[in-house]
Design a protein around this motif. Structure first.
Motif, PDB file in Angstrom:
ATOM      1  N   ARG A 174     -31.506 -23.714  -4.549  1.00 19.18           N
ATOM      2  CA  ARG A 174     -32.036 -22.442  -4.518  1.00 19.18           C
ATOM      3  C   ARG A 174     -30.686 -21.405  -4.421  1.00 19.18           C
ATOM      4  N   ARG A 175     -29.722 -21.811  -3.617  1.00 19.62           N
ATOM      5  CA  ARG A 175     -28.822 -21.116  -3.473  1.00 19.62           C
ATOM      6  C   ARG A 175     -27.656 -21.299  -4.680  1.00 19.62           C
ATOM      7  N   LEU A 176     -27.715 -22.357  -5.055  1.00 17.65           N
ATOM      8  CA  LEU A 176     -26.972 -22.599  -6.470  1.00 17.65           C
ATOM      9  C   LEU A 176     -27.312 -21.793  -7.758  1.00 17.65           C
ATOM     10  N   PHE A 177     -28.631 -21.863  -7.723  1.00 17.58           N
ATOM     11  CA  PHE A 177     -29.328 -20.978  -8.523  1.00 17.58           C
ATOM     12  C   PHE A 177     -29.130 -19.366  -8.580  1.00 17.58           C
ATOM     13  N   TYR A 178     -29.304 -19.039  -7.437  1.00 19.67           N
ATOM     14  CA  TYR A 178     -28.793 -17.653  -7.074  1.00 19.67           C
ATOM     15  C   TYR A 178     -27.291 -17.365  -7.260  1.00 19.67           C
ATOM     16  N   VAL A 179     -26.328 -18.260  -7.088  1.00 21.30           N
ATOM     17  CA  VAL A 179     -25.042 -18.046  -7.400  1.00 21.30           C
ATOM     18  C   VAL A 179     -24.931 -17.732  -8.908  1.00 21.30           C
ATOM     19  N   ALA A 180     -25.566 -18.657  -9.463  1.00 21.48           N
ATOM     20  CA  ALA A 180     -25.523 -18.464 -10.990  1.00 21.48           C
ATOM     21  C   ALA A 180     -26.056 -17.205 -11.626  1.00 21.48           C
ATOM     22  N   MET A 181     -27.246 -16.722 -10.905  1.00 26.19           N
ATOM     23  CA  MET A 181     -27.958 -15.742 -11.392  1.00 26.19           C
ATOM     24  C   MET A 181     -26.869 -14.555 -11.147  1.00 26.19           C
ATOM     25  N   THR A 182     -26.185 -14.232 -10.096  1.00 24.93           N
ATOM     26  CA  THR A 182     -25.496 -13.299  -9.953  1.00 24.93           C
ATOM     27  C   THR A 182     -23.929 -13.339 -10.312  1.00 24.93           C
ATOM     28  N   ARG A 183     -23.563 -14.283 -11.459  1.00 27.54           N
ATOM     29  CA  ARG A 183     -22.513 -14.268 -12.048  1.00 27.54           C
ATOM     30  C   ARG A 183     -22.550 -13.118 -13.021  1.00 27.54           C
ATOM     31  N   ALA A 184     -23.742 -12.915 -13.543  1.00 20.15           N
ATOM     32  CA  ALA A 184     -24.081 -11.919 -14.644  1.00 20.15           C
ATOM     33  C   ALA A 184     -23.793 -10.409 -14.584  1.00 20.15           C
ATOM     34  N   ARG A 185     -23.053  -9.926 -15.292  1.00 21.73           N
ATOM     35  CA  ARG A 185     -23.036  -8.373 -15.395  1.00 21.73           C
ATOM     36  C   ARG A 185     -24.046  -7.639 -15.937  1.00 21.73           C
ATOM     37  N   GLU A 186     -24.095  -8.019 -17.274  1.00 19.97           N
ATOM     38  CA  GLU A 186     -25.092  -7.079 -18.119  1.00 19.97           C
ATOM     39  C   GLU A 186     -26.460  -7.875 -18.554  1.00 19.97           C
ATOM     40  N   GLU A 187     -26.229  -9.216 -18.827  1.00 24.07           N
ATOM     41  CA  GLU A 187     -27.596  -9.952 -19.344  1.00 24.07           C
ATOM     42  C   GLU A 187     -27.746 -11.319 -18.599  1.00 24.07           C
ATOM     43  N   LEU A 188     -28.823 -11.778 -18.312  1.00 31.16           N
ATOM     44  CA  LEU A 188     -29.167 -12.982 -17.616  1.00 31.16           C
ATOM     45  C   LEU A 188     -30.441 -13.580 -18.511  1.00 31.16           C
ATOM     46  N   LEU A 189     -29.990 -14.733 -19.177  1.00 29.10           N
ATOM     47  CA  LEU A 189     -31.184 -15.602 -20.090  1.00 29.10           C
ATOM     48  C   LEU A 189     -31.141 -16.799 -19.342  1.00 29.10           C
ATOM     49  N   ILE A 190     -32.635 -17.246 -19.301  1.00 33.18           N
ATOM     50  CA  ILE A 190     -32.926 -18.531 -18.640  1.00 33.18           C
ATOM     51  C   ILE A 190     -33.636 -19.398 -19.854  1.00 33.18           C
TER      52      ILE A 190
END
Length: 704
Positions: free
Chosen positions: A584-600
């Motif tokens: 879950r921490r790994l996924f959180y780190v991935a999410m917070t790399r995004a500045r403007e858009e996050l797509l999953i």
């Protein structure tokens, strides 16, 4: 210099939480900084504050961080703000760099020469390969060596005792004897690896009070960056150095601890107040990187973890696009979608994934279509992994049925009940007669009728797969030739088969697939040439510390990301619960790399359902069905501690004892090498099983 003058002269602009962290200059301080909160700016500014406002001499300050590149960056940032002369007096080091200084001091004071540090990984890898062959009789692949080296680092950094080391799972080999042989050989050669360097430095600080006192007086102020990535032994060294003055400033965030396989020990952040009762714990919760939609989604997601300190990540940025799902049927459709994105990519777009394997089908497509992309060099562990090696061996045996060497590598993995003596005889005879090995097997009267019929069936399969589409050939090997049963018995992670099938789907036959694998191995080893491309491929681990305008998270499915799967409604073991929190921490780190858009990516196929996607994008899905896949194997970062009775129980499984396998039936244990047992089952089949895995999964028991 007054604080106001300091701010005016160096143009310091900080928010209240950042300002509080900079001025917290007395006693132990733990600063918990959410992603994008400016922690490096605060750490560098605090160093300047100590020197110019508190009168601390630059040479009395030691700043430690995770990598050599990070120390270089921090020194440059400090020099840019406060001058290169001041920066030159200050120590910026990795913890290994600090340990090197401790060992040098020991040499000077004791008049002795320490063991030689072996910094060339190829030398240590060669040693591991040599010892692996001595123990197993087989040559170690790059994948094998990497697995062993990872476990060695984990064992040393976590300060494990011999019993705990004996429970670390290693596929195809018993780890403890190999670990002991490795350390023994290092001592005999008077070598040390980087992990030993820390062990020896810690021992010096413990056994030589004068040396400890020297460094405590030299570095009165300690600053530690990326504290969540610091291992148990590293935290122990830091505590010794800070033991006299207690002037310790530690910056980190347990929510961003993603290096469990390297023995990161985020628990030290949770224990900080117990070690230092007078400690101050501060928060930096303002994210300057991402839009409110991304910040809110990420904050809500990581709050599902239990082993963390509560934080409330906020941002003052203007509203942006909502976090979106990319709905596709399956992984194949995902690859096609990414190809379209890459074809006309004008906005910085990072496609992030858990493991390098995920990128291979995408790289294959991009290269076929001549589309530029950016990607770091990748190791060749996919291509050398035992599953891929076995499958390619079988495909090559189909091309040359008289290849006795290939046959001897795979015959016992196909469940045909062929004895070793028969296999060796047939392999030698095939070279003499230039006939297929399996044809000779069918003529050995000492083998059972069932085994000879199985050999004939395997020969037919090899003939048929030679010219069929490559993906059908892979499917045939796994599902019809017995190899899938072999993997299931071992509890092996079959995710690599999915990747191989995706690559195989683009090839007309197995021979062309074999050639393509060699091409991809060379391509990934050299890295991409499209440095100007806006389309970036990266593992989440490699993206840590970076940021991108748009982030796309791929292969978001239970069993892939997250790797560990906990059945809904069941209480997970302590190890599984901890592994899931790191995922879950790994996924959180991935999410917070995004500045403007996050797509999953979100898959429509039920066997690719995702608990993580459901948590972030809670739109209703169809009722989940039971997934029909092989169970993923526990990896070093996911499960290190077997049940306490497994090691003892496995010792009772001796040659000639009767056993019962839950899926295969009854049989007799013929021999064992470490934890690998050879069992002749009553149906005539002979199988090699890993006792540790079989016992842990309640697959095997003694019946005599």
């Amino acid at each position: 210099m007054t604080n106001q003058l300091f701010h005016d002269q160096y143009k310091i602009l900080l928010n209240p939480q950042q300002e509080a962290a900079v001025q917290a200059a007395d006693g132990p301080v733990l600063l918990l900084a959410v992603p994008g909160s400016g922690k490096t700016t605060v750490l560098v500014t605090r160093l300047g504050y100590l020197v110019f406002c508190r009168g601390v001499l630059p040479r009395e300050i030691l700043t430690m961080t995770y990598t050599v590149a990070a120390t270089r960056d921090m020194r440059e940032r400090f020099a840019a703000l406060f001058g290169s002369a001041c920066a030159a007096e200050m120590e910026f080091r990795t913890i290994n760099g600090v340990c090197a200084k401790i060992i040098r001091r020991y040499e000077q004071e004791q008049g002795r020469t320490a063991f030689r540090l072996i910094s060339d990984e190829s030398v240590l890898s060669a040693l591991v390969g040599e010892l692996y062959r001595q123990q197993t009789g087989e040559y170690a692949t790059e994948s094998d060596i990497k697995a062993v080296r990872t476990l060695i680092t984990y064992a040393k950094n976590m300060l494990l005792d011999e019993e705990a080391i004996g429970e670390l799972p290693l596929d195809g080999c018993e780890f403890l004897p190999l670990y002991q042989a490795y350390n023994r050989e290092l001592r005999n050669r008077e070598w040390m690896d980087y992990d030993d360097q820390m062990i020896y430095a810690d021992r010096i600080l413990r056994q030589y009070p004068d040396i400890l006192r020297y460094f405590q007086e030299t570095w009165r102020y300690l600053c530690v960056d990326e504290a969540q990535d610091t291992s148990k032994i590293q935290h122990q060294i830091i505590r010794r150095l800070a033991g006299k003055n207690h002037q310790l400033f530690m910056v980190g965030d347990e929510d961003q601890s993603i290096y469990g396989f390297r023995a990161a020990y985020p628990e030290a952040l949770m224990e900080f107040g117990n070690v230092y009762p007078e400690a101050t714990v501060l928060l930096m919760e303002q994210n300057y990187r991402s839009t409110p939609q991304i910040v809110q989604a990420a904050g809500k997601f990581i709050a599902l973890n239990q082993n963390r300190r509560e934080k409330h990540m906020v941002t003052q940025r203007a509203a942006g696009a909502p976090v979106k799902a990319i709905s596709v049927r399956d992984r194949k459709a995902q690859y096609s979608y990414l190809l379209k994105v890459a074809k006309d990519c004008r906005q910085e777009t990072a496609v992030l994934y858990r493991d390098n394997d995920s990128a291979l089908p995408v790289i294959d497509l991009l290269e076929r279509n001549g589309i530029p992309y950016r990607c770091r060099q990748m190791d060749s562990t996919f291509f050398s992994h035992f599953i891929i090696r076995d499958l390619t061996d079988i495909m090559e045996l189909a091309q040359d049925p008289s290849d006795g060497e290939k046959f001897l590598r795979i015959y016992y993995k196909l469940g045909a009940g062929i004895t070793k003596a028969a296999a060796v005889y047939a392999a030698a005879q095939s070279r003499i007669e230039d006939r297929p090995v399996l044809e000779i097997i069918q003529e050995i009267d000492s083998l059972s009728q069932w085994t000879r019929m199985q050999a004939k069936a395997l020969q037919t399969h090899l003939q048929n797969l030679r010219d069929e589409p490559a993906d059908r050939a892979v499917y045939r090997i796994v599902h019809f030739m017995g190899y899938g049963n072999y993997l299931e018995e071992r509890g092996a992670d079959t995710g690599k088969i999915d990747i191989l099938e995706a690559l195989a789907a683009r090839e007309p036959n197995p021979q062309r697939l074999l050639e393509r694998l060699e091409e991809l191995k060379a391509l990934t080893a050299q890295g991409s040439a499209g440095e100007e491309s806006q389309f970036i491929l990266s593992t989440i681990h490699s993206s840590k510390g970076l940021e991108y305008d748009r982030v796309v998270l791929m292969d978001v499915a239970d069993g892939i990301l997250p790797k560990v799967v906990v059945t809904e409604g069941k209480n997970p073991s302590k190890e599984d619960a901890a592994a899931l929190e790191e995922e879950r921490r790994l996924f959180y780190v991935a999410m917070t790399r995004a500045r403007e858009e996050l797509l999953i990516f979100r898959f429509q196929k039920e066997d690719l359902a995702s608990s993580f996607a459901d948590a972030v994008l809670p739109e209703k899905r169809a009722k989940k069905q039971e997934r029909k896949t092989f169970s993923p194997a526990p990896k070093p970062a996911e499960r290190y501690h077997a049940p306490q009775d497994v090691s003892a129980a496995s010792r009772s499984f001796l040659p000639a004892c009767r056993v019962e396998h839950r899926k295969i039936g009854s049989g007799t244990l013929e021999s064992r090498n470490g934890s690998i047992a050879t069992i002749r089952f009553d149906d005539g089949s002979v199988r090699r099983l890993d006792l540790t895995i079989a016992l842990r999964q309640n697959l095997l028991k003694r019946t005599d």
